[in-house]
Design an enzyme around this catalytic site. Structure first.
Site, mmCIF file in Angstrom:
data_model
loop_
_atom_site.group_PDB
_atom_site.id
_atom_site.type_symbol
_atom_site.label_atom_id
_atom_site.label_comp_id
_atom_site.label_asym_id
_atom_site.label_seq_id
_atom_site.Cartn_x
_atom_site.Cartn_y
_atom_site.Cartn_z
ATOM 1 N N SER A 176 2.208 -7.000 0.976
ATOM 2 C CA SER A 176 1.472 -6.970 2.228
ATOM 3 C C SER A 176 0.422 -6.262 2.475
ATOM 4 O O SER A 176 -0.275 -6.329 3.463
ATOM 5 C CB SER A 176 2.614 -6.490 3.470
ATOM 6 O OG SER A 176 2.560 -4.847 3.371
ATOM 7 N N THR A 199 7.847 -4.535 -1.281
ATOM 8 C CA THR A 199 8.724 -3.714 -2.333
ATOM 9 C C THR A 199 10.154 -4.179 -2.295
ATOM 10 O O THR A 199 10.659 -4.386 -3.447
ATOM 11 C CB THR A 199 8.312 -2.551 -2.075
ATOM 12 O OG1 THR A 199 7.220 -2.025 -2.131
ATOM 13 C CG2 THR A 199 9.261 -1.556 -3.054
HETATM 14 N N1 ASP Z 1 2.607 -2.523 -1.212
HETATM 15 C C1 ASP Z 1 4.044 -3.069 -0.820
HETATM 16 C C2 ASP Z 1 4.028 -4.026 0.331
HETATM 17 O O1 ASP Z 1 3.274 -3.600 1.255
HETATM 18 C C3 ASP Z 1 4.758 -1.719 -0.437
HETATM 19 C C4 ASP Z 1 5.979 -1.958 0.198
HETATM 20 O O2 ASP Z 1 6.568 -2.750 0.493
HETATM 21 O O3 ASP Z 1 6.466 -0.890 0.348
HETATM 22 O O4 ASP Z 1 3.949 -5.052 0.214
#
Ligand code: ASP
Length: 350
Positions: free
Chosen positions: A68, A19
């Site tokens: 991720s 994010t």
């Molecule tokens: N879906 C994102 C990730 O894990 C969530 C984040 O980075 O907060 O890459």
């Protein structure tokens, strides 16, 4: 006061996605590029005194930044290799990572980089760098400051002003800024009045034995899916357990059992576990409770785990238990050596 040998060296920032660096797309947030310009821009907005004292940093962007939620053990291995390759030229390393599986990557790196003699700090953000009220710049700033702290010689997570041991951490919140917790381990450090401080006596530094002696294993030698994670539920059947444990591609399993280390009084279940152990599969059990250790044998209901040759993961997190199994299974060591190392604290994970 003695000057740390690498005080003048810069920090290497490795961007893997998440994010923190995401941008809008018609389908929702996706990893964005050009992170170096964007980071430097964000750091330029800091108040002058904080900007002036910020450690120098270089940025390395991985080929394909990801969300991720798609990370795999191969990604953990590539990241460890990258750190092993670059760490000597830098005071410390900061890894920018998505929060969803950040605790998994941190745990895996802790095992792969056992013997580390400087900080490797993972961080990310709950809101993208350019979003209104984003936590990204503050997390990066804190991580950079911790990354030049020579006394810190381990893999840690820096998030919302707190420093947690990587292999003890879990993502705990889906939206709040203080998204991480380390249920069975006190904080390693914290930001206090814009300074970062390490709490004395909590780090691994005193237990590390000098120069790095990483044992980077080849995770690609293990077929994907070699380790599984199974949580018990009331009414679970032996055939359900066996569906996974009998598969030849499965070499290890994390079992999440009840309370202090109990499972249902069902001989068929114990039989399924004993069969898998007997075939040389590495089985480890931890409690479904987030706090406290699993110690089999306090109740008759836990005796079956011992009888079946299941190893106690004590108070480890599921993330640390899983990544430790992956790591040990990828090393070319004997089964008894694997079992012994699993039960031994390697990097403060238990
Ligand atoms: N879906 C994102 C990730 O894990 C969530 C984040 O980075 O907060 O890459």
């Amino acid at each position: 006061m003695p000057v740390p040998v690498f005080a003048e060296r810069s920090v290497l920032v490795i961007y893997t996605g998440g994010t923190l660096g995401m941008v809008d797309s018609p389908r929702g947030l996706i990893p964005g590029g050009d992170i170096e310009t964007r980071l430097r821009h964000a750091m330029a907005d800091l108040p002058p005194a904080r900007r002036a004292s910020l450690p120098a940093f270089e940025v390395l962007e991985t080929d394909r930044p990801i969300d991720s939620s798609s990370a795999t053990p191969r990604d953990w291995q590539r990241l460890a290799a990258l750190v092993a390759h670059h760490h000597r030229q830098h005071a410390g390393i900061v890894i920018l990572h998505g929060t969803d599986t950040l605790a998994w990557t941190a745990s895996s790196l802790a095992f792969q980089l056992l013997g580390l003699d400087r900080p490797v700090i993972l961080t990310g953000a709950m809101r993208p760098l350019e979003a209104e009220g984003s936590d990204a710049a503050a997390n990066v700033e804190d991580a950079l400051r911790f990354a030049v702290t020579p006394r810190l010689q381990e893999v840690a997570i820096c998030f919302a002003g707190r420093l947690l041991r990587g292999c003890r951490s879990r993502k705990w919140q889906t939206q709040a800024a203080d998204a991480f917790t380390s249920p069975n381990q006190a904080l390693l450090g914290e930001r206090v009045d814009n300074e970062v401080v390490l709490y004395p006596g909590r780090g691994l530094a005193d237990h590390q034995r000098g120069a790095p002696r990483f044992e980077l294993p080849d995770y690609s030698a293990m077929p994907p899916g070699s380790v599984v994670r199974l949580a018990l539920w009331p009414g679970i059947q032996a055939w359900q357990l066996e569906t996974w444990l009998r598969d030849d591609r499965v070499n290890g399993a994390v079992l999440e059992v009840w309370g202090g280390g109990n499972l249902p009084d069902d001989p068929a279940l114990v039989g399924a576990l004993a069969r898998a152990s007997g075939e040389g599969k590495l089985l480890a059990a931890l409690s479904q409770c987030p706090f406290g250790p699993a110690a089999f044998g306090n109740y008759a209901a836990g005796q079956g785990l011992t009888d079946a040759g299941v190893l106690s993961a004590d108070d480890m997190t599921p993330e640390a238990t899983f990544t430790k199994l992956v790591h040990l299974l990828a090393l070319s060591i004997s089964e008894s050596e694997r079992r012994g190392r699993f039960l031994t604290p390697l990097v403060g994970e238990r």
